[in-house]
Design a protein around this motif. Structure first.
Motif, PDB file in Angstrom:
ATOM      1  N   PHE A  95      -2.701  -5.575   4.758  1.00  0.00           N
ATOM      2  CA  PHE A  95      -1.571  -4.634   4.660  1.00  0.00           C
ATOM      3  C   PHE A  95      -0.429  -4.922   5.638  1.00  0.00           C
ATOM      4  CE2 PHE A  95      -5.378  -2.273   3.203  1.00  0.00           C
ATOM      5  CZ  PHE A  95      -5.002  -2.153   1.873  1.00  0.00           C
ATOM      6  N   ASP A 111       3.049  -5.250   4.114  1.00  0.00           N
ATOM      7  CA  ASP A 111       3.527  -4.247   3.140  1.00  0.00           C
ATOM      8  C   ASP A 111       4.908  -3.739   3.568  1.00  0.00           C
ATOM      9  OD1 ASP A 111       4.125  -1.980   1.677  1.00  0.00           O
ATOM     10  OD2 ASP A 111       2.034  -1.362   1.511  1.00  0.00           O
ATOM     11  N   LYS A 115       1.229   2.283   5.852  1.00  0.00           N
ATOM     12  CA  LYS A 115       0.167   1.329   6.211  1.00  0.00           C
ATOM     13  C   LYS A 115      -1.072   2.051   6.732  1.00  0.00           C
ATOM     14  CE  LYS A 115       2.813  -2.780   7.645  1.00  0.00           C
ATOM     15  NZ  LYS A 115       4.111  -2.283   8.149  1.00  0.00           N
TER      16      LYS A 115
END
Ligand code: GLN
Length: 330
Positions: free
Chosen positions: A32, A35, A305
């Motif tokens: 992640f 992201d 996140k």
């Protein structure tokens, strides 16, 4: 084989294994990290200019194992996560029944700063985690004067963290200069007789509590204290009354991520609390706490996140409380 008594009591029988947690946390971090979704909070000017790439994960277990990755030494403002600990302090001072009567614990289904919820809801306060209910909860804290009340709150948070915490003065000034909405909520509560000290004094103390600085490790220790029946796993001190823990955690489940709480319960099944500073703490009762810090937020004001990482870790490690697998039934 016989195990020495001390080893039996000091090690949690349910805390997860080190290698497993480490591997899963690392996977989540890599997955992640890039992201691009979400946006820093900007209604508090200071928060708009915090580096949106900051990203840290800290896990503290009930037997005080600590796992960290990324920006875990960066001090950010605790913001709404403070509401969890002020609720615990209010229950210590007044008992849970009185707090329930004065505040209530119903999800509002509206934004965390909604004045409509104050008008619409029978209790007006809603729950201790929306701004109105939180300001009312802060107003319940007793002390000789505002200074004394504030010191009690900061001292309580510090015991939960296991070290002395401090106000981030710049955050406090930035928020105090722009918090007209919270002042309006406090006056509205006064109209309904649902704030229990001077409304503006209460908003000021509340603004200070939101401006307390924590890093991910300190916050994870505060969370692990909740997971460990109120005993700080690092210091061994009983910080939060054992009997108050279920009230705190159930409220986190219903309202910890505001109007994102239903989706969170559906996907993750863990009591958690977010703050617009970018932190989320999730509690795994008996096992520990997961903290993720990453400033960009979704529409409801929850770190994007942080939600992704905690969902990933909770699923991989069978933490969802509504899954019988969480207690070992496969
Ligand atoms: N201090 C912030 C406010 O009052 C806290 C909000 C939050 O973290 N959701 O708006």
């Amino acid at each position: 084989m016989s195990v020495p008594l001390l080893a039996q009591v000091s090690r949690s029988p349910v805390a997860p294994r080190r290698e497993l947690v480490q591997a899963v946390v690392k996977e989540a971090y890599e997955k992640f990290r890039t992201d691009p979704n979400g946006k820093n909070a900007d209604y508090i000017p200071y928060l708009a200019q915090v580096d949106s790439k900051l990203f840290g994960i800290a896990v503290v277990t009930t037997d005080n194992q600590v796992f960290t990755l990324g920006d875990v030494n960066y001090t950010f403002s605790i913001q709404s996560i403070s509401k969890v600990f002020t609720l615990a302090l209010a229950m210590e001072q007044l008992g849970p029944d009185k707090v329930f009567e004065k505040i209530g614990s119903e999800p509002t289904g509206r934004a965390f700063n909604s004045p409509l919820a104050v008008v619409d809801m029978a209790t007006h306060t809603g729950n201790p985690f929306v701004n109105a209910g939180a300001i009312a909860t802060t107003s319940l804290i007793s002390g000789r004067d505002a200074e004394d009340k504030w010191n009690k709150i900061l001292g309580f948070y510090s015991k939960a963290a296991g070290e002395k915490l401090a106000l981030i003065d710049e955050v406090y000034k930035s928020e105090a200069a722009t918090n007209t909405g919270n002042k309006a909520l406090a006056m509205l509560l006064a109209k309904y007789g649902r704030i229990y000290a001077d409304p503006f004094e209460s908003v000021d103390i509340y603004t200070k509590q939101c401006s307390v600085g924590v890093d991910a490790i300190q916050l994870a220790r505060m969370g692990a204290t909740l997971a460990n029946n109120g005993v700080n796993p690092a210091t061994g001190e009983q910080v939060i009354q054992r009997e108050d823990i279920p009230h705190v955690l159930s409220t986190m489940m219903m309202a910890g991520l505001y109007d994102g709480s239903g989706g969170w319960a559906w996907h993750v099944g863990l009591p958690a609390k977010s703050g617009v500073g970018g932190g989320i703490v999730a509690i795994v009762p008996g096992k520990g706490a997961i903290v993720v810090f990453a400033p960009p937020l979704d529409e409801a004001g929850n770190s994007v996140k942080a939600q992704e990482v905690i969902e990933y870790v909770a699923n991989k490690l069978d933490f969802n409380l509504y899954s019988p697998a969480s207690v070992g039934l496969k």
